[in-house]
Design a protein around this motif. Structure first.
Motif, PDB file in Angstrom:
ATOM      1  N   ASP A   1       1.771   6.338   2.151  1.00 26.45           N
ATOM      2  CA  ASP A   1       0.583   5.505   2.234  1.00 26.45           C
ATOM      3  C   ASP A   1      -0.428   5.968   1.182  1.00 26.45           C
ATOM      4  OD1 ASP A   1      -1.877   4.298   3.013  1.00 26.45           O
ATOM      5  OD2 ASP A   1      -1.124   4.092   5.051  1.00 26.45           O
TER       6      ASP A   1
ATOM      7  N   ARG B   1       0.811  -1.214   0.000  1.00 24.77           N
ATOM      8  CA  ARG B   1       0.000   0.000   0.000  1.00 24.77           C
ATOM      9  C   ARG B   1       0.845   1.264   0.000  1.00 24.77           C
ATOM     10  NH1 ARG B   1      -3.373   0.247   5.476  1.00 24.77           N
ATOM     11  NH2 ARG B   1      -3.377   2.496   5.227  1.00 24.77           N
TER      12      ARG B   1
ATOM     13  N   TYR C   1      -3.489   5.409   0.974  1.00 27.71           N
ATOM     14  CA  TYR C   1      -4.835   5.660   1.488  1.00 27.71           C
ATOM     15  C   TYR C   1      -4.954   7.005   2.177  1.00 27.71           C
ATOM     16  CZ  TYR C   1      -5.758   0.830   0.329  1.00 27.71           C
ATOM     17  OH  TYR C   1      -5.916  -0.343  -0.352  1.00 27.71           O
ATOM     18  N   ASP C   2      -3.932   7.426   2.898  1.00 23.55           N
ATOM     19  CA  ASP C   2      -4.029   8.707   3.595  1.00 23.55           C
ATOM     20  C   ASP C   2      -2.878   9.647   3.289  1.00 23.55           C
ATOM     21  OD1 ASP C   2      -2.977   7.332   6.853  1.00 23.55           O
ATOM     22  OD2 ASP C   2      -1.884   7.670   4.979  1.00 23.55           O
ATOM     23  N   THR C   3      -2.028   9.273   2.339  1.00 24.52           N
ATOM     24  CA  THR C   3      -0.851  10.044   1.877  1.00 24.52           C
ATOM     25  C   THR C   3       0.118  10.370   3.000  1.00 24.52           C
ATOM     26  OG1 THR C   3      -1.809  12.270   2.088  1.00 24.52           O
ATOM     27  CG2 THR C   3      -2.240  11.072   0.038  1.00 24.52           C
TER      28      THR C   3
END
Length: 120
Positions: A102, A34, A104-106
């Protein structure tokens, strides 16, 4: 959370080669997938700059100054990203940092850096 540990920095002669490795701990290979992974470098008094980046899908991009000389790769099973550095120049001398982003949430994570010195 992920912790990044770089290794492989060394003293090498101009024209030489070096492998840098960055192992992600606190994550298994499924979670490592991820993260976009990258290598950055920062010379004293200068901003940290992107050297190479590899996304979760495997696409890569490089700084113009290292194109054709450096290659980034990742082994998701080992939670590791590599940087193969060849035709090294004195101006490549600096600290190199591993980065994980990440998807998903940078959120960004950084390693502590490994020193590369190119000198005769």
């Amino acid at each position: 959370q992920v912790q990044l540990v770089e290794s492989g920095g060394d003293l090498v002669q101009p024209g030489g080669s070096l492998w840098l490795s960055c192992i992600a701990s606190g994550s298994d290979s499924k979670i490592f997938r991820r993260y976009h992974m990258g290598w950055y470098r920062q010379a004293p008094g200068k901003q940290r700059e992107l050297v190479a980046r590899i996304r979760i899908g495997g696409s890569t991009n490089y700084a113009d100054s290292v194109k054709g000389r450096f290659a980034i790769s990742r082994d998701n099973a080992k939670s590791t990203v590599y940087l193969h550095m060849s035709s090294l120049k004195p101006e490549d001398t600096t600290d190199y940092y591993c980065n994980a982003e990440d998807i998903y949430d940078t959120k960004q994570y950084w390693g502590q850096g490994t020193q590369v010195t190119v000198s005769s």
